[in-house]
Design a protein around this motif. Structure first.
Motif, PDB file in Angstrom:
ATOM      1  N   GLY A   1     -14.895 -15.370 -57.733  1.00 10.32           N
ATOM      2  CA  GLY A   1     -16.105 -14.603 -58.006  1.00 10.32           C
ATOM      3  C   GLY A   1     -17.378 -15.326 -57.626  1.00 10.32           C
ATOM      4  N   THR A   2     -17.255 -16.410 -56.880  1.00  6.97           N
ATOM      5  CA  THR A   2     -18.424 -17.169 -56.441  1.00  6.97           C
ATOM      6  C   THR A   2     -18.072 -17.904 -55.157  1.00  6.97           C
ATOM      7  OG1 THR A   2     -20.112 -18.769 -57.131  1.00  6.97           O
ATOM      8  CG2 THR A   2     -17.826 -19.244 -57.749  1.00  6.97           C
ATOM      9  N   LEU A   3     -19.071 -18.507 -54.517  1.00  8.87           N
ATOM     10  CA  LEU A   3     -18.863 -19.253 -53.280  1.00  8.87           C
ATOM     11  C   LEU A   3     -19.597 -20.582 -53.362  1.00  8.87           C
ATOM     12  CD1 LEU A   3     -19.386 -16.382 -50.664  1.00  8.87           C
ATOM     13  CD2 LEU A   3     -17.212 -17.460 -51.263  1.00  8.87           C
ATOM     14  N   SER A   4     -19.156 -21.530 -52.570  1.00 12.05           N
ATOM     15  CA  SER A   4     -19.785 -22.851 -52.562  1.00 12.05           C
ATOM     16  C   SER A   4     -21.047 -22.878 -51.712  1.00 12.05           C
ATOM     17  CB  SER A   4     -18.793 -23.898 -52.034  1.00 12.05           C
ATOM     18  OG  SER A   4     -18.386 -23.573 -50.708  1.00 12.05           O
ATOM     19  N   PHE A   5     -21.311 -21.812 -50.969  1.00  8.97           N
ATOM     20  CA  PHE A   5     -22.491 -21.754 -50.115  1.00  8.97           C
ATOM     21  C   PHE A   5     -23.735 -21.415 -50.941  1.00  8.97           C
ATOM     22  CE2 PHE A   5     -18.861 -20.434 -47.496  1.00  8.97           C
ATOM     23  CZ  PHE A   5     -18.932 -21.381 -46.494  1.00  8.97           C
ATOM     24  N   PRO A   6     -24.917 -21.805 -50.458  1.00 10.28           N
ATOM     25  CA  PRO A   6     -26.151 -21.443 -51.164  1.00 10.28           C
ATOM     26  C   PRO A   6     -26.310 -19.930 -51.275  1.00 10.28           C
ATOM     27  CG  PRO A   6     -26.583 -23.166 -49.549  1.00 10.28           C
ATOM     28  CD  PRO A   6     -25.178 -22.695 -49.301  1.00 10.28           C
ATOM     29  N   LYS A   7     -26.830 -19.491 -52.400  1.00  8.08           N
ATOM     30  CA  LYS A   7     -27.081 -18.066 -52.593  1.00  8.08           C
ATOM     31  C   LYS A   7     -28.308 -17.650 -51.784  1.00  8.08           C
ATOM     32  CE  LYS A   7     -25.092 -18.313 -57.207  1.00  8.08           C
ATOM     33  NZ  LYS A   7     -25.318 -18.183 -58.664  1.00  8.08           N
ATOM     34  N   VAL A   8     -28.501 -16.350 -51.667  1.00 10.03           N
ATOM     35  CA  VAL A   8     -29.553 -15.840 -50.792  1.00 10.03           C
ATOM     36  C   VAL A   8     -30.944 -16.250 -51.269  1.00 10.03           C
ATOM     37  CG1 VAL A   8     -29.618 -13.615 -51.984  1.00 10.03           C
ATOM     38  CG2 VAL A   8     -30.438 -13.781 -49.644  1.00 10.03           C
ATOM     39  N   GLU A   9     -31.205 -16.112 -52.572  1.00 12.31           N
ATOM     40  CA  GLU A   9     -32.494 -16.427 -53.177  1.00 12.31           C
ATOM     41  C   GLU A   9     -33.636 -15.738 -52.415  1.00 12.31           C
ATOM     42  OE1 GLU A   9     -32.431 -20.720 -53.294  1.00 12.31           O
ATOM     43  OE2 GLU A   9     -31.272 -20.706 -55.164  1.00 12.31           O
ATOM     44  N   ASN A  10     -34.867 -16.084 -52.747  1.00 12.79           N
ATOM     45  CA  ASN A  10     -36.012 -15.419 -52.119  1.00 12.79           C
ATOM     46  C   ASN A  10     -36.246 -15.848 -50.678  1.00 12.79           C
ATOM     47  OD1 ASN A  10     -36.733 -13.846 -54.388  1.00 12.79           O
ATOM     48  ND2 ASN A  10     -37.758 -15.607 -55.316  1.00 12.79           N
ATOM     49  N   SER A  11     -35.653 -16.974 -50.273  1.00 10.14           N
ATOM     50  CA  SER A  11     -35.826 -17.450 -48.900  1.00 10.14           C
ATOM     51  C   SER A  11     -34.847 -16.797 -47.936  1.00 10.14           C
ATOM     52  CB  SER A  11     -35.680 -18.969 -48.840  1.00 10.14           C
ATOM     53  OG  SER A  11     -34.442 -19.374 -49.399  1.00 10.14           O
ATOM     54  N   MET A  12     -34.037 -15.853 -48.425  1.00 11.08           N
ATOM     55  CA  MET A  12     -33.084 -15.121 -47.593  1.00 11.08           C
ATOM     56  C   MET A  12     -32.148 -16.069 -46.839  1.00 11.08           C
ATOM     57  SD  MET A  12     -33.205 -11.845 -47.875  1.00 11.08           S
ATOM     58  CE  MET A  12     -34.206 -10.814 -48.945  1.00 11.08           C
ATOM     59  N   ASN A  13     -31.544 -16.996 -47.582  1.00  7.79           N
ATOM     60  CA  ASN A  13     -30.545 -17.881 -46.983  1.00  7.79           C
ATOM     61  C   ASN A  13     -29.348 -17.054 -46.520  1.00  7.79           C
ATOM     62  OD1 ASN A  13     -31.996 -20.254 -47.767  1.00  7.79           O
ATOM     63  ND2 ASN A  13     -31.235 -19.957 -49.840  1.00  7.79           N
ATOM     64  N   PHE A  14     -28.720 -17.483 -45.440  1.00 11.11           N
ATOM     65  CA  PHE A  14     -27.520 -16.777 -44.995  1.00 11.11           C
ATOM     66  C   PHE A  14     -26.548 -17.738 -44.328  1.00 11.11           C
ATOM     67  CE2 PHE A  14     -30.268 -16.651 -41.280  1.00 11.11           C
ATOM     68  CZ  PHE A  14     -29.426 -16.723 -40.185  1.00 11.11           C
ATOM     69  N   ILE A  15     -25.286 -17.322 -44.298  1.00 15.04           N
ATOM     70  CA  ILE A  15     -24.212 -18.094 -43.679  1.00 15.04           C
ATOM     71  C   ILE A  15     -23.899 -17.458 -42.338  1.00 15.04           C
ATOM     72  CG2 ILE A  15     -21.829 -18.885 -43.901  1.00 15.04           C
ATOM     73  CD1 ILE A  15     -23.365 -17.638 -47.023  1.00 15.04           C
ATOM     74  N   GLU A  16     -24.013 -18.223 -41.276  1.00 16.36           N
ATOM     75  CA  GLU A  16     -23.668 -17.725 -39.942  1.00 16.36           C
ATOM     76  C   GLU A  16     -22.249 -18.170 -39.616  1.00 16.36           C
ATOM     77  OE1 GLU A  16     -26.480 -17.374 -36.382  1.00 16.36           O
ATOM     78  OE2 GLU A  16     -25.283 -19.156 -35.879  1.00 16.36           O
ATOM     79  N   ILE A  17     -21.379 -17.197 -39.352  1.00 17.25           N
ATOM     80  CA  ILE A  17     -19.968 -17.481 -39.123  1.00 17.25           C
ATOM     81  C   ILE A  17     -19.641 -17.328 -37.647  1.00 17.25           C
ATOM     82  CG2 ILE A  17     -17.599 -16.838 -39.689  1.00 17.25           C
ATOM     83  CD1 ILE A  17     -18.637 -15.724 -42.310  1.00 17.25           C
TER      84      ILE A  17
END
Length: 232
Positions: free
Chosen positions: A120-136
């Motif tokens: 139910g969670t991931l080790s990657f940073p959450k999006v937060e207000n800076s709109m973080n994202f994971i590029e795969i």
């Protein structure tokens, strides 16, 4: 039209006869208008409702495997291109040239999706207000400001011309219907016994373990649980 062209071209408007350049720019505009801008508003809905457990992804692997589509050396990443890497469609994987990069991307996608289903969670940073994202892609990288140009054009500047978009608030009646639907789906899901991974026939050579496929299905259940828990 000029706002979309100038905003998405980012100062690099193609020349009149640069047909490939215009095709790529039109793709960016279409993606921003019908996908990215809506996703950003969805993220804002979650954050404003107090749900911080949000992650954004961009699928960036260019391969002929999903659709076997190439235009003058350009391989577009079409909508749903990532699905064969999650579900391993036999007609796709057994009838195309598979690269090591394809298998690496499939392993990454399967691991991320099933980790979320299990924990139910991931080790990657959450999006937060800076709109973080994971590029795969062949490698996984973290970046900020997801689809910032599309957000600027369609969510910030467009309203000045076409009026304000509906406020980031959903009517209580709609929330109630969503919760009722989620409860019904979960009830049916929980009434069905999950199959062991050995039940799934292995039809693809060198594919990740079929348990990944089974665990991916569990992601749907976890997502529904989180949706019900976070709806107020």
């Amino acid at each position: 039209t000029n706002m979309m062209i100038e905003g998405l071209a980012d100062g690099e408007i193609p020349s009149q006869n640069d047909h490939m350049g215009w095709a790529k720019l039109a793709t960016q505009i279409y993606t921003g208008l019908f996908f990215s801008s809506y996703a950003i508003r969805d993220v804002k809905w979650h954050l404003q409702a107090g749900n911080e457990n949000v992650w954004l992804f961009t699928y960036a692997h260019r391969s002929l495997l999903p659709f076997n589509r190439e235009i003058d050396g350009w391989i577009p990443i079409s909508h749903s291109s990532e699905l064969p890497y999650l579900w391993f469609y036999p007609d796709v994987w057994e009838n195309n040239n598979i690269s090591k990069a394809d298998l690496a991307v499939a392993e990454k996608l399967g691991t991320i999706w099933t980790d979320f289903a299990k924990y139910g969670t991931l080790s990657f940073p959450k999006v937060e207000n800076s709109m973080n994202f994971i590029e795969i892609g062949e490698k996984i990288s973290m970046k900020p400001n997801w689809s910032s140009k599309a957000n600027d054009v369609f969510n910030e500047r467009f309203p000045a011309y076409v009026g304000q978009f509906p406020p980031l608030k959903i009517a209580e009646k709609s929330w109630t219907k969503m919760k009722q639907l989620g409860a019904k789906v979960l009830s049916k899901w929980n009434a069905v016994q999950c199959l062991k991974s050995s039940t799934f026939p292995s039809t693809t050579r060198d594919a990740p373990n079929t348990s990944i496929i089974a665990l991916t299905i569990l992601m749907l259940t976890q997502s529904l649980r989180l949706m019900i828990l976070n709806i107020r």
